[in-house]
Scaffold this motif. Structure first.
Motif, mmCIF file in Angstrom:
data_model
loop_
_atom_site.group_PDB
_atom_site.id
_atom_site.type_symbol
_atom_site.label_atom_id
_atom_site.label_comp_id
_atom_site.label_asym_id
_atom_site.label_seq_id
_atom_site.Cartn_x
_atom_site.Cartn_y
_atom_site.Cartn_z
ATOM 1 N N ASP A 1 62.587 -43.094 46.458
ATOM 2 C CA ASP A 1 61.510 -43.938 44.960
ATOM 3 C C ASP A 1 61.430 -44.648 45.310
ATOM 4 N N VAL A 2 59.445 -45.365 45.036
ATOM 5 C CA VAL A 2 59.732 -46.707 44.924
ATOM 6 C C VAL A 2 59.256 -47.469 44.532
ATOM 7 N N ASP B 1 54.290 -46.684 41.161
ATOM 8 C CA ASP B 1 55.420 -45.822 41.397
ATOM 9 C C ASP B 1 55.063 -44.614 42.036
ATOM 10 N N VAL B 2 56.116 -44.626 43.247
ATOM 11 C CA VAL B 2 55.638 -43.064 44.313
ATOM 12 C C VAL B 2 56.910 -42.267 44.802
ATOM 13 N N ARG B 3 56.713 -41.523 45.055
ATOM 14 C CA ARG B 3 58.265 -41.023 46.008
ATOM 15 C C ARG B 3 57.882 -40.999 47.434
#
Lengths: 625, 316
Positions: free
Chosen positions: B259-260, B246-248
């Protein structure tokens, strides 16, 4: 298939999802990654959401894992289970057969039918849903409540594994009635009966619950002794008879060895046809008491070993000691003509002897003479003095009599004439006589002519008329009745025939009143007992085949008990139990037990926990720059 | 700087090519490449030329040495253009016509927004801008440069210059461009056209990553008589990204976040969408007589200029 839940109230734990989601979004910190532009990614994510219906969850995979972890944990805490069949079993009664046939094995060294039944019930207990109760009742010749209704599986298992085979024939009726009685206090919806099917096919009762008859696989072939008895021979010895029964699938021969006090009397090969029996007879002298044992040694595999031995105690043959007062010439003449009878008083013993085998008297005071059997003539027994009175010279005849009574067998009383007429006193009926402990064997026109005392030691008959004032002594039936009386006396004292004792409860033994006894038996059997005030040692159980040694301070003697059951030895089974209004068929497939799901759910929850741990501790962020 | 914002190492400290080594004219282009560039000329497909005389042959008749056609002599024509050889053979006068050599305005638009600060995109854009400018100047074309970085600040503009003497101005201007800002390429083109006159070639060096529509600026450029040379420069991680967990994402230009979470399909969809995005820009350019080329910032400059552009017929 929709599962049920043992503790559905734990579903309230699902409310923990609310704080979980709240804390997740409050605490979630994604690594920030600066990229040139979101132009491409924004559209890509829009497309990806369209393509994947759960993309929103994918975006929050950690949340999804936590939700799944909590959900599966709560589901496991709700203790779900899948029922083995339709309907619930809140209270389950388990009946297990532990009769002799349950010791049968299907192969050498293999497990017995009881072992298979225990395994089947073990699985049933394992699958018992939480909060549901079960009880265990074992049955052989009677029923025994091993464990009352409880949901404690350990208690149930301990009770189940404490059950041992009893070498007695099986009967399920007592167990079913016991459960029926238990169901009156708390309803029992279903009863599981696990047996090899070797019990009675018809039971006279009405079921108030569903009966699930679980029939075990049949054991292997079997040969067994089903009868072992002796009768007095004409020569004064004993004719001993043994019957060997083969099961329906038996193809084996066996050697029957009969011995008396370690002396071999006979050894003969028996080969009964499948499902049939073979009778063996031999004659042995009766001068001295003998303990005869029969042992069957099968040539091949024999599934049941407890029916391969039998024991027979034979007393020494002797003449009967009969007391008849000299005034009863007809009776004395009749007994004098019989062999093996010592008639008293005699010329050698004018005063008689202390005890007699048979007393025939017309003197009321002789009622107190000790004897195994007695016939009193011409007076009313004291117990019936207030019910019956004899009218002299009234004249009467026989209306009816018990033709099957041992005393009256082959005795014709239809046309005899009696001067004495016993009649019931006003207000007295035949039932009152029976209530006083007497059975009317011969009915006159106005009252009983012959009664048998049914209480007290020995057997006593009362003729309420004087035989010398009747035509009876001149009838053929008179010596026949005297012969019957002699034979009856010999049977009472054990000189006419002998039967091997069966397991179960041993017959009462004569003993000094209050004498303590210690009994040692097979398989570690040990028991203490005290003779009753009536001088009899009664109620001694003998659950196993073998010799029971009775020991007191000054006496020791063995008593052998054997199975001797054609039903058990033949291993015949039933496939249907018939009750008054319905029949229950046996099921051979093990009953599907409820399947608990908490463990697989717990494993899944643990897997999600590991996945979340890995996900949380992996290298954070991405490499898009 | 926000400590959580990850800035690529090669884009954090510099906004252009390294300083020129000793003996080099500019840090943008090596001397050897510069020598080769002087021999090359832009090769527009259209004839978007200005009336002013130049060295670029136009479709019109004019005064160059390139023969165009003959026509009958009419009274009043300048007899200096009569072809006397034909007159001698046919005894009729014919006028000899020549092509017109006109001036081509080469406009170089350099995207200096924050999105170009990643993985050497802006440095390559500077070098290519200088290369196109050098080719224009050496072709005696009028060359101007327009750099846009921020919507708030005034755009940087190099007024048109001609000849090789303008090369030094060109290099100094491009070297002085400061990168960083939120100017989208579509708005920048419209802003540029408000102050521009003249037909020619518009070379746009950008990543074309804009939330706006590219149709309108393309139409405006076409309508202004500018043949479009669109060069898209993307970083390697934009072309082939890797994403784990998860990364922003934070947009470098406007600070927006997204958010991806990584998934197997996401990268595939990204690649498909990027290829489709390139196709759309290319179609827009071709529909207006323009050209489109997508490059990676890691591609060698010499290979781009002397191989790719020549083989594709952008230059000769």
């Amino acid at each position: 298939m929709i599962p049920d839940f043992g503790t559905a109230a734990n579903a309230l734990l699902f409310l923990l999802l609310i704080p979980l989601v709240l804390f997740y979004f409050l605490k979630l910190k994604r690594p920030r990654l600066e990229i040139p532009s979101l132009v491409l990614w924004r559209q890509v994510l829009a497309d990806a959401r369209v393509n994947a219906p759960f993309q929103k969850f994918k975006r929050n995979l950690l949340l999804l894992l936590q939700v799944l972890l909590l959900s599966f944990t709560v589901l496991a805490a709700m203790q779900p289970f899948i029922r083995g069949r339709r309907g619930g079993i809140d209270r389950l009664a388990v009946l297990i057969d532990n009769s002799a046939s349950m010791a049968a094995v299907s192969e050498a060294g293999g497990g017995s039918s009881l072992d298979a039944a225990v395994r089947r019930i073990d699985a049933l207990i394992d699958g018992l849903p939480p909060g549901h109760e079960a009880c265990i009742v074992s049955f052989s010749s009677g029923a025994s409540l091993r464990c009352g209704f409880t949901d404690n599986r350990r208690v149930l298992r301990d009770a189940l594994h404490s059950i041992r085979v009893e070498d007695v024939p099986g009967s399920s009726e007592d167990a079913l009635r016991m459960v029926q009685a238990m169901s009156r206090t708390a309803p029992v919806r279903e009863v599981v009966l696990v047996s090899d099917g070797n019990f009675e096919a018809v039971t006279d009762m009405e079921l108030s619950f569903d009966l699930n008859f679980q029939k075990l696989p049949p054991p292997g072939p079997n040969l067994g002794i089903t009868e072992f008895n002796a009768s007095r021979s004409f020569s004064g010895g004993w004719d001993v008879f043994a019957v060997v029964q083969a099961s329906a699938d038996s193809r084996n021969a066996a050697r029957l060895q009969i011995s008396a006090d370690s002396d071999s009397l006979m050894s003969e090969t028996v080969f009964p046809a499948p499902g049939e029996s073979q009778r063996i007879a031999l004659r042995i002298p009766g001068e001295k008491p003998l303990t005869v044992s029969a042992v069957l040694v099968p040539d091949g595999f024999d599934s049941l070993s407890s029916d391969n031995a039998a024991y027979l105690d034979l007393p020494a043959q002797r003449p009967l000691a009969v007391y008849v007062p000299p005034s009863m010439t007809a009776f004395r003449r009749a007994f004098r003509s019989m062999g093996d009878v010592l008639l008293y008083p005699s010329d050698d013993s004018p005063g008689g002897i202390p005890a007699y085998d048979l007393v025939v008297s017309n003197v009321p005071a002789d009622v107190d003479k000790p004897a195994a059997c007695a016939l009193f003539v011409g007076f009313v027994p004291p117990a019936l003095g207030s019910m019956v009175a004899i009218q002299k010279d009234a004249g009467t005849g026989v209306v009816d009599w018990h033709k099957t009574a041992p005393l009256l067998r082959h005795v014709e009383l239809a046309d005899i004439l009696l001067l004495d007429d016993p009649e019931f006193l006003p207000g007295i009926l035949a039932g009152d006589v029976e209530n006083a402990g007497f059975q009317v064997l011969v009915h006159g026109r106005h009252g009983p002519l012959l009664v048998e005392r049914t209480t007290g030691p020995g057997r006593a008959f009362f003729m309420l008329f004087d035989t010398d004032r009747s035509t009876l002594p001149w009838r053929v039936g008179f010596p026949v009745m005297a012969s019957n009386l002699r034979l009856l006396t010999m049977q009472v004292i054990g000189l006419a025939d002998a039967v091997a004792l069966r397991t179960g409860v041993l017959p009462a033994l004569d003993s000094p009143a209050g004498l303590p006894w210690h009994i040692d038996g097979p398989a570690g059997y040990s028991r203490d007992a005290v003779a009753g005030p009536d001088g009899r040692l009664a109620g001694i159980p003998a659950p196993m085949v073998g010799v029971y040694d009775f020991k007191s301070a000054d006496n020791t003697f063995p008593v052998g008990a054997a199975l001797l059951s054609m039903d058990e030895s033949s291993l015949a089974t039933i496939s249907e139990v018939h009750f008054n209004e319905l029949s229950v068929s046996a099921g051979t497939v093990p009953m599907p037990s409820p399947r608990a799901l908490w463990f697989p759910l717990g494993v899944v929850a643990f897997t999600f926990l590991l996945a979340e741990w890995w996900y949380f501790h992996r290298r954070p962020g991405g490499s898009v720059q | 700087m926000d400590p959580e914002i990850i800035i690529p190492a090669d884009s954090a400290g510099r906004s252009g090519p390294p300083p020129p080594a000793a003996g080099h004219l500019t840090r943008l282009i090596e001397n050897e490449a510069l020598e080769r560039l002087r021999m090359l000329r832009l090769k527009p497909t259209g004839r978007f030329t200005n009336k002013s005389r130049g060295e670029h042959v136009s479709g019109r008749r004019g005064q160059s040495n390139d023969f165009s056609d003959y026509r009958n002599y009419v009274s009043g024509d300048d007899i200096r253009f009569v072809d006397w050889n034909i007159f001698a053979r046919l005894h009729r006068p014919f006028l000899k016509l020549y092509r017109q050599e006109e001036e081509l305005h080469v406009v170089v638009l350099i995207d200096a927004s924050s999105s170009m600060m990643f993985e050497g995109k802006f440095a390559l854009a500077q070098s290519l801008g200088a290369a196109f400018g050098v080719m224009g100047l050496c072709g005696m074309e009028k060359v101007s440069v327009f750099a846009f970085n921020s919507t708030a600040a005034s755009p940087l503009y190099l007024r048109p210059c001609r000849g090789r003497s303008g090369m030094a101005r060109l290099f100094r201007f491009i070297e002085s461009i400061e990168s960083g800002g939120d100017a989208p390429v579509d708005a920048a083109v419209e802003r540029f056209l408000k102050n521009h006159s003249g037909r020619g070639v518009a070379v746009i060096l950008s990543d074309f990553l804009t939330f706006g529509e590219l149709v309108r600026p393309m139409n405006l450029l076409f309508g202004a008589g500018l043949e479009l040379f669109a060069v898209q420069i993307l970083g390697p991680s934009e072309i082939d990204p890797e994403l784990t967990g998860d990364v922003r994402f934070v947009d470098a230009e406007n600070g927006r976040t997204l958010d991806v979470s990584s998934s197997g399909d996401l990268i595939r969809i990204y690649r498909e969408y990027r290829a489709d995005y390139e196709r759309r820009i290319s179609d827009l350019c071709k529909a207006r007589g323009g050209r489109f080329l997508s490059l990676a910032s890691s591609d060698p400059f010499a290979w781009i200029v002397f191989d790719v552009l020549r083989r594709r017929g952008w230059i000769e």
